[in-house]
Design a protein around this motif. Structure first.
Motif, PDB file in Angstrom:
ATOM      1  N   ALA A 168     -17.383  70.521 -94.556  1.00  0.00           N
ATOM      2  CA  ALA A 168     -16.886  72.152 -95.205  1.00  0.00           C
ATOM      3  C   ALA A 168     -18.005  73.042 -95.155  1.00  0.00           C
ATOM      4  N   GLY A 169     -19.133  72.679 -95.693  1.00  0.00           N
ATOM      5  CA  GLY A 169     -20.112  73.461 -95.657  1.00  0.00           C
ATOM      6  C   GLY A 169     -20.693  73.911 -94.194  1.00  0.00           C
ATOM      7  N   THR A 170     -20.649  73.376 -93.182  1.00  0.00           N
ATOM      8  CA  THR A 170     -20.994  73.469 -92.008  1.00  0.00           C
ATOM      9  C   THR A 170     -19.809  74.570 -91.446  1.00  0.00           C
ATOM     10  N   LEU A 171     -18.635  74.533 -91.631  1.00  0.00           N
ATOM     11  CA  LEU A 171     -17.597  75.174 -91.240  1.00  0.00           C
ATOM     12  C   LEU A 171     -17.660  76.636 -92.114  1.00  0.00           C
ATOM     13  N   LEU A 172     -17.985  76.568 -93.084  1.00  0.00           N
ATOM     14  CA  LEU A 172     -18.042  77.828 -94.054  1.00  0.00           C
ATOM     15  C   LEU A 172     -19.349  78.744 -93.498  1.00  0.00           C
ATOM     16  N   SER A 173     -20.305  78.053 -93.097  1.00  0.00           N
ATOM     17  CA  SER A 173     -21.554  78.515 -92.675  1.00  0.00           C
ATOM     18  C   SER A 173     -21.293  79.465 -91.226  1.00  0.00           C
ATOM     19  N   ASN A 174     -20.817  78.594 -90.408  1.00  0.00           N
ATOM     20  CA  ASN A 174     -20.578  79.088 -89.108  1.00  0.00           C
ATOM     21  C   ASN A 174     -19.395  80.222 -89.117  1.00  0.00           C
ATOM     22  N   LEU A 175     -18.421  80.034 -90.055  1.00  0.00           N
ATOM     23  CA  LEU A 175     -17.002  81.048 -89.718  1.00  0.00           C
ATOM     24  C   LEU A 175     -17.620  82.450 -90.519  1.00  0.00           C
ATOM     25  N   THR A 176     -18.401  82.175 -91.683  1.00  0.00           N
ATOM     26  CA  THR A 176     -18.947  83.440 -92.303  1.00  0.00           C
ATOM     27  C   THR A 176     -19.761  84.163 -91.321  1.00  0.00           C
ATOM     28  N   PHE A 177     -20.888  83.308 -90.701  1.00  0.00           N
ATOM     29  CA  PHE A 177     -21.887  83.942 -89.701  1.00  0.00           C
ATOM     30  C   PHE A 177     -20.780  84.737 -88.751  1.00  0.00           C
ATOM     31  N   LEU A 178     -19.892  84.061 -88.269  1.00  0.00           N
ATOM     32  CA  LEU A 178     -19.151  84.965 -86.935  1.00  0.00           C
ATOM     33  C   LEU A 178     -18.357  86.166 -87.657  1.00  0.00           C
ATOM     34  N   GLY A 179     -18.107  86.214 -88.911  1.00  0.00           N
ATOM     35  CA  GLY A 179     -17.551  87.309 -89.601  1.00  0.00           C
ATOM     36  C   GLY A 179     -18.426  88.383 -89.791  1.00  0.00           C
ATOM     37  N   ALA A 180     -19.565  87.831 -89.931  1.00  0.00           N
ATOM     38  CA  ALA A 180     -20.792  89.085 -90.329  1.00  0.00           C
ATOM     39  C   ALA A 180     -21.004  89.522 -88.846  1.00  0.00           C
ATOM     40  N   LEU A 181     -21.168  88.898 -87.724  1.00  0.00           N
ATOM     41  CA  LEU A 181     -21.336  89.270 -86.248  1.00  0.00           C
ATOM     42  C   LEU A 181     -20.043  90.247 -86.046  1.00  0.00           C
ATOM     43  N   LEU A 182     -18.782  89.908 -86.449  1.00  0.00           N
ATOM     44  CA  LEU A 182     -17.781  90.867 -86.084  1.00  0.00           C
ATOM     45  C   LEU A 182     -17.834  92.399 -86.806  1.00  0.00           C
ATOM     46  N   LEU A 183     -18.190  92.109 -87.983  1.00  0.00           N
ATOM     47  CA  LEU A 183     -18.391  93.291 -88.999  1.00  0.00           C
ATOM     48  C   LEU A 183     -19.601  94.255 -88.176  1.00  0.00           C
ATOM     49  N   VAL A 184     -20.637  93.654 -87.932  1.00  0.00           N
ATOM     50  CA  VAL A 184     -21.890  94.568 -87.903  1.00  0.00           C
ATOM     51  C   VAL A 184     -21.603  95.032 -86.586  1.00  0.00           C
TER      52      VAL A 184
END
Length: 424
Positions: A168-184
């Motif tokens: 759960a922690g690894t998925l949350l970290s990676n998916l939110t990081f991908l979201g940050a890249l898409l936003l920026v």
């Protein structure tokens, strides 16, 4: 007939034969004019359709680039942690350590491929919070109350679906990081064009400290929330800015710097009252955490007071160590003060919300006293990635040398994190 009438007698303007010919001609050719009108309208429609298709193609290609950068950089980390480190280290790797050990560290630890490798250092504290809740006693020891609540709460929510903590922690970290890249990427493209957007994305994805967007740390979630809040405020979407800002202040200490950022930008740009309200609302996240600490432990600032249990270097030590070419200290100085220089250098090209947020966050880091991880905290300031990406988009050669160094260091950091070596 067509007449021209005056006050005396009506006169024929055109002969009957000529007027009849003109009317007949118009009646005979009406379908030609209608065809030309329909053809013109269809051409305009096709042109608009082609423009939409081109815009859609650019958007899809842009998102494909972002996902590719994210996927390749994460694969490098996974290979380093799950393949290379277990192959290299086949016996106990930290035999010289003495108590007190990091939370849940075992002296006979040997790295083996597993989800557990993503949960070292702070990840163990988040595991304790997600599974057991907070604890705190003011006795000078380390307690979980030092870690802000949103990240472990989200992990706990994922655990209710049957996922183990590490997954759960690894998925949350990676998916939110991908979201940050898409936003920026999207935000930078709106302001500076596609080329700058790609370089900013590459900087965030391949920076050595992007390791913490894959392991169980708050970097991915924090970058996602702060980027969303800043972009929303920049576009005058104050409800979203307030909401994401409040969540950011419940994720890590530097989230509160969104408050002075929004207030100051609202003042210098003479924005509406809604902008000031959005700025003040940022404090809701940290205030709720403070209320929880007051109710549970009788100390509304327990999350601040507990930090004295973690040893921290001084700026004097960092500067003297950097003079002696201490790699870690040099990186801290370059990231903090070099990042500040870049923000100043591009102060006329980056918008106000990016510049002010960057400087507010750097000042908080410099004077906070939490210097052991200041390089990692600096990476979590999206303004620095925007400034460095903008610099790279204008350079021709040496940026590729820097990126090769980024890739090598990211690989090394991933191995060090796996074997419990301190990275940041």
């Amino acid at each position: 007939m067509i007449y021209e009438t005056n006050q005396y007698t009506p006169q024929r303007l055109l002969p009957d034969s000529l007027s009849t010919q003109i009317i007949s001609k118009i009646k005979a050719d009406w379908y030609i004019y209608l065809y030309l009108l329909i053809f013109t309208l269809m051409k305009k429609k096709d042109s608009a359709k082609n423009t939409l298709e081109q815009n859609y193609s650019f958007k899809v290609n842009g998102y494909f680039f972002v996902i590719t950068m994210w996927l390749l950089s994460r694969l490098l980390i996974i290979v380093a942690m799950q393949v290379v480190a277990p192959l290299i280290y086949t016996s106990s790797i930290q035999p010289y350590w003495h108590p007190p050990y990091p939370l849940d560290f075992s002296p006979d630890f040997i790295p083996k491929p597993s989800w557990e490798l993503f949960s070292h250092w702070d990840g163990k504290w988040y595991r304790k919070i997600a599974l057991e809740g907070y604890n705190y006693v003011d006795d000078g020891n380390q307690y979980s109350i030092a870690f802000y609540p949103l990240f472990p709460l989200l992990i706990r929510g994922l655990i209710t679906f049957g996922l183990p903590f590490e997954v759960a922690g690894t998925l949350l970290s990676n998916l939110t990081f991908l979201g940050a890249l898409l936003l920026v990427y999207s935000w930078t493209k709106e302001r500076h064009g596609i080329d700058a957007a790609k370089w900013v994305t590459a900087v965030m994805a391949w920076c050595p400290f992007s390791l913490y967007g894959t392991v169980i740390y708050t970097e991915g979630l924090f970058l996602f929330l702060t980027t969303a809040a800043l972009r929303a405020f920049d576009n005058r979407q104050y409800v979203w800015a307030a909401f994401c800002g409040a969540l950011a202040s419940a994720t890590r200490p530097t989230g509160i710097t969104l408050l002075p950022t929004f207030i100051f930008v609202a003042w210098i740009e003479r924005r509406s009252l809604s902008a000031y309200i959005a700025g003040l609302f940022v404090a809701v996240g940290i205030l709720l955490f403070s209320v929880y600490c007051a109710i549970s432990f009788g100390d509304p600032l327990a999350f601040v007071h507990v930090h004295k249990a973690w040893a921290q270097p001084s700026w004097w030590y960092i500067f003297t160590d950097a003079i002696l070419v201490g790699k870690d200290s040099l990186i801290k100085i370059v990231m903090v003060f070099g990042g500040g220089y870049l923000l100043w250098h591009y102060r006329t090209q980056l918008n106000n919300v990016v510049i002010i947020y960057g400087f507010c966050s750097l000042l908080m880091l410099i004077f906070s006293g939490s210097l052991a991880s200041i390089n990692r905290y600096a990476y979590g300031i999206v303004s620095l990635s925007l400034a460095l990406g903008l610099l790279f988009s204008k350079q021709q050669r040496w940026k590729y040398v820097v990126f090769i160094w980024f890739i090598i260091l990211l690989f090394v950091y991933a191995i060090n994190f796996t074997i419990w070596n301190w990275v940041a």
